[in-house]
Design a protein around this motif. Sequence first.
Motif, mmCIF file in Angstrom:
data_model
loop_
_atom_site.group_PDB
_atom_site.id
_atom_site.type_symbol
_atom_site.label_atom_id
_atom_site.label_comp_id
_atom_site.label_asym_id
_atom_site.label_seq_id
_atom_site.Cartn_x
_atom_site.Cartn_y
_atom_site.Cartn_z
ATOM 1 N N LYS A 71 47.191 -10.382 51.658
ATOM 2 C CA LYS A 71 46.002 -11.426 52.273
ATOM 3 C C LYS A 71 45.407 -10.285 53.306
ATOM 4 C CE LYS A 71 48.011 -16.005 51.571
ATOM 5 N NZ LYS A 71 48.493 -17.196 52.436
ATOM 6 N N VAL A 72 46.309 -9.669 54.146
ATOM 7 C CA VAL A 72 45.465 -8.875 55.502
ATOM 8 C C VAL A 72 44.579 -8.067 54.718
ATOM 9 C CG1 VAL A 72 45.926 -7.196 57.220
ATOM 10 C CG2 VAL A 72 47.449 -9.297 57.112
ATOM 11 N N GLN A 73 45.120 -7.142 53.831
ATOM 12 C CA GLN A 73 44.170 -6.223 53.044
ATOM 13 C C GLN A 73 42.847 -6.894 52.362
ATOM 14 O OE1 GLN A 73 46.603 -4.262 50.455
ATOM 15 N NE2 GLN A 73 47.648 -3.163 51.874
ATOM 16 N N ILE A 74 43.032 -7.755 52.002
ATOM 17 C CA ILE A 74 41.926 -8.556 51.220
ATOM 18 C C ILE A 74 41.015 -9.100 52.372
ATOM 19 C CG2 ILE A 74 41.104 -10.723 49.938
ATOM 20 C CD1 ILE A 74 43.539 -10.530 48.398
ATOM 21 N N ALA A 76 40.640 -7.834 55.445
ATOM 22 C CA ALA A 76 39.869 -6.595 56.054
ATOM 23 C C ALA A 76 38.585 -6.101 54.992
ATOM 24 C CB ALA A 76 40.889 -5.508 55.996
ATOM 25 N N MET A 77 39.051 -6.132 53.521
ATOM 26 C CA MET A 77 37.873 -5.577 52.680
ATOM 27 C C MET A 77 36.648 -6.673 52.613
ATOM 28 S SD MET A 77 40.411 -4.555 49.521
ATOM 29 C CE MET A 77 39.189 -4.707 48.179
ATOM 30 N N LEU A 78 37.106 -8.006 52.860
ATOM 31 C CA LEU A 78 35.802 -8.666 52.966
ATOM 32 C C LEU A 78 35.176 -8.954 54.337
ATOM 33 C CD1 LEU A 78 37.626 -12.130 51.543
ATOM 34 C CD2 LEU A 78 36.218 -10.709 50.327
ATOM 35 N N ASN A 79 35.578 -8.524 55.335
ATOM 36 C CA ASN A 79 35.017 -8.306 56.679
ATOM 37 C C ASN A 79 34.167 -7.090 56.653
ATOM 38 O OD1 ASN A 79 36.099 -10.679 57.513
ATOM 39 N ND2 ASN A 79 37.838 -9.858 58.575
ATOM 40 N N LYS A 80 34.650 -6.146 55.868
ATOM 41 C CA LYS A 80 33.892 -4.574 55.859
ATOM 42 C C LYS A 80 32.701 -4.894 55.031
ATOM 43 C CE LYS A 80 37.727 -1.585 56.895
ATOM 44 N NZ LYS A 80 38.462 -0.627 56.220
ATOM 45 N N ARG A 81 32.544 -5.650 54.227
ATOM 46 C CA ARG A 81 31.278 -5.725 53.139
ATOM 47 C C ARG A 81 30.095 -6.136 53.892
ATOM 48 N NH1 ARG A 81 32.030 -9.342 47.778
ATOM 49 N NH2 ARG A 81 32.337 -10.800 49.504
ATOM 50 N N PRO A 82 29.110 -5.539 53.889
ATOM 51 C CA PRO A 82 27.538 -5.977 54.541
ATOM 52 C C PRO A 82 27.501 -7.455 54.186
ATOM 53 C CG PRO A 82 27.288 -4.522 52.684
ATOM 54 C CD PRO A 82 28.756 -4.684 52.880
ATOM 55 N N ALA A 83 26.862 -8.043 55.089
ATOM 56 C CA ALA A 83 26.623 -9.654 54.894
ATOM 57 C C ALA A 83 25.242 -9.451 53.916
ATOM 58 C CB ALA A 83 26.012 -10.038 56.083
ATOM 59 N N ARG A 84 25.141 -10.409 53.104
ATOM 60 C CA ARG A 84 24.178 -10.713 52.158
ATOM 61 C C ARG A 84 22.929 -11.198 52.765
ATOM 62 N NH1 ARG A 84 26.661 -13.917 47.024
ATOM 63 N NH2 ARG A 84 28.401 -12.464 46.614
ATOM 64 N N LYS A 85 21.901 -10.632 52.368
ATOM 65 C CA LYS A 85 20.543 -11.046 52.984
ATOM 66 C C LYS A 85 20.355 -12.436 52.185
ATOM 67 C CE LYS A 85 18.715 -6.575 53.632
ATOM 68 N NZ LYS A 85 17.572 -5.623 53.420
ATOM 69 N N ARG A 86 19.885 -13.599 52.930
ATOM 70 C CA ARG A 86 19.301 -14.549 52.763
ATOM 71 C C ARG A 86 18.079 -14.623 52.161
ATOM 72 N NH1 ARG A 86 22.505 -18.536 56.932
ATOM 73 N NH2 ARG A 86 24.522 -17.851 56.534
ATOM 74 N N LYS A 87 17.594 -15.308 51.401
ATOM 75 C CA LYS A 87 16.417 -15.643 50.689
ATOM 76 C C LYS A 87 15.731 -16.741 51.590
ATOM 77 C CE LYS A 87 17.199 -14.365 45.992
ATOM 78 N NZ LYS A 87 17.151 -14.691 44.452
#
Length: 88
Positions: A71-74, A76-87
């Motif tokens: 869970k900690v690894q997942i 951490a991976m989710l927090n490292k992804r760049p945020a999506r640009k909203r339309k």
Amino acid sequence: MVTATAVTVPVAPVSIWADIKATLRSIFGAVVATARTTEKAVNLVENEVDNLNEMQEIRLDMTKAERAQQKVQINAMLNKRPARKRKV
């Protein structure tokens, strides 16, 4: 001249009560031996069940720890992804 003398051997009187007593003692001895053997077998089984329960608890604890680490690894991976640009 040789004369033969009769030799008398003392014979124990036959008593049915003595036979019954001996039989009951034998039966009691067999029952006691069986009970002791059964008690030892039950103790062995109880020890084995305790060991299996302890092993199961260890495995559960290991699984919980692995799951928490994943869970900690997942996260951490989710927090490292760049945020999506909203339309807009």
